[in-house]
Each structure stands twice: as structure tokens, then as C-alpha cells.
Design a protein around this motif. Sequence first.
Motif, PDB file in Angstrom:
ATOM      1  N   PHE A  36       0.823  -1.210   0.000  1.00  0.00           N
ATOM      2  CA  PHE A  36       0.000   0.000   0.000  1.00  0.00           C
ATOM      3  C   PHE A  36       0.854   1.256   0.000  1.00  0.00           C
ATOM      4  CE2 PHE A  36      -3.509  -2.825   1.020  1.00  0.00           C
ATOM      5  CZ  PHE A  36      -4.556  -2.230   0.333  1.00  0.00           C
ATOM      6  N   ARG A  37       1.914   1.275   0.788  1.00  0.00           N
ATOM      7  CA  ARG A  37       2.796   2.458   0.819  1.00  0.00           C
ATOM      8  C   ARG A  37       3.454   2.701  -0.527  1.00  0.00           C
ATOM      9  NH1 ARG A  37       5.294   1.036   6.700  1.00  0.00           N
ATOM     10  NH2 ARG A  37       3.785   2.193   7.937  1.00  0.00           N
ATOM     11  N   ALA A  38       3.776   1.625  -1.245  1.00  0.00           N
ATOM     12  CA  ALA A  38       4.419   1.749  -2.554  1.00  0.00           C
ATOM     13  C   ALA A  38       3.480   2.398  -3.570  1.00  0.00           C
ATOM     14  CB  ALA A  38       4.864   0.377  -3.054  1.00  0.00           C
ATOM     15  N   SER A  39       2.174   2.389  -3.289  1.00  0.00           N
ATOM     16  CA  SER A  39       1.227   3.000  -4.227  1.00  0.00           C
ATOM     17  C   SER A  39       1.219   4.521  -4.124  1.00  0.00           C
ATOM     18  CB  SER A  39      -0.179   2.428  -3.998  1.00  0.00           C
ATOM     19  OG  SER A  39      -0.703   2.833  -2.746  1.00  0.00           O
ATOM     20  N   GLY A  40       1.981   5.070  -3.177  1.00  0.00           N
ATOM     21  CA  GLY A  40       2.142   6.514  -3.093  1.00  0.00           C
ATOM     22  C   GLY A  40       1.214   7.175  -2.096  1.00  0.00           C
ATOM     23  N   GLU A  41       1.208   8.508  -2.174  1.00  0.00           N
ATOM     24  CA  GLU A  41       0.406   9.313  -1.252  1.00  0.00           C
ATOM     25  C   GLU A  41      -1.067   8.911  -1.337  1.00  0.00           C
ATOM     26  OE1 GLU A  41      -0.509  14.028  -0.569  1.00  0.00           O
ATOM     27  OE2 GLU A  41       1.448  13.440  -1.352  1.00  0.00           O
ATOM     28  N   GLY A  42      -1.709   8.848  -0.186  1.00  0.00           N
ATOM     29  CA  GLY A  42      -3.107   8.438  -0.134  1.00  0.00           C
ATOM     30  C   GLY A  42      -3.273   6.945   0.102  1.00  0.00           C
ATOM     31  N   TRP A  43      -2.179   6.257   0.422  1.00  0.00           N
ATOM     32  CA  TRP A  43      -2.236   4.806   0.590  1.00  0.00           C
ATOM     33  C   TRP A  43      -3.182   4.397   1.716  1.00  0.00           C
ATOM     34  CZ3 TRP A  43      -0.791   2.281   5.050  1.00  0.00           C
ATOM     35  CH2 TRP A  43      -0.001   2.985   5.963  1.00  0.00           C
ATOM     36  N   GLN A  44      -3.278   5.188   2.766  1.00  0.00           N
ATOM     37  CA  GLN A  44      -4.161   4.826   3.874  1.00  0.00           C
ATOM     38  C   GLN A  44      -5.628   4.891   3.438  1.00  0.00           C
ATOM     39  OE1 GLN A  44      -2.244   7.744   6.359  1.00  0.00           O
ATOM     40  NE2 GLN A  44      -1.712   6.172   7.856  1.00  0.00           N
ATOM     41  N   THR A  45      -5.973   5.879   2.631  1.00  0.00           N
ATOM     42  CA  THR A  45      -7.326   5.981   2.107  1.00  0.00           C
ATOM     43  C   THR A  45      -7.631   4.797   1.204  1.00  0.00           C
ATOM     44  OG1 THR A  45      -7.233   8.387   2.242  1.00  0.00           O
ATOM     45  CG2 THR A  45      -8.899   7.456   0.768  1.00  0.00           C
TER      46      THR A  45
END
Length: 95
Positions: free
Chosen positions: A71-80
Motif C-alpha cells: 500500500f505504501r508503494a502505491s504513493g500518497e493516499g495509501w491509507q485511504t
Amino acid sequence: MSSKPKIVMPTDEEDAAINRGIATDPDTYEVSADEMMAMKPLGKRGRGRPRLGNTKELVSIRYDAEVLEAFRASGEGWQTRMNSALKEWLRTHRP
């Protein structure tokens, strides 16, 4: 040693000069006590962003490292996006 900046208050002469400048400024508007009361924040929350209809809850949780890395590798907004993935899973599954 403290990292807080030291506040230096103006001397009486400096304060008087500041107030004279304020008094001669045609754009200055002195707010009345009633106006000040109307500006005070209402409720517990006070200032800041207005509450959303669907508030989120802060929790502490542990995930496997590879799940977080993906999820973090998917970039900004990963928590959403992670939240959306969990909501999507709930549409077809029961915990």
C-alpha cells in the motif's frame, strides 16, 4: 536547553508607539466585546476543520510488513486506498 523561542514583550514606549499607529490607521477596526463573544468557538471541538458526517476512528493495529509495503508503494493516499480496500472486502464478506 529549551528550543522554545523567547518572547520579548515591547517596552512601554514601544507599546505606546504601536497603539498610536493603530489609532491613526484608517483601516483599523476595533472589535466590540459582543463581536468577540460571537467569534468564540462553540462546542468541545472548537476551531479547525468541520466534522464530517462519516468520521473516522483512530486505532492502533498491526499488519504484515508486505501488506503495508504494497500500500505504501502505491504513493500518497495509501491509507485511504487501504480503507477503501477493506470496505470493498466487507461488501462480499463477513468478518
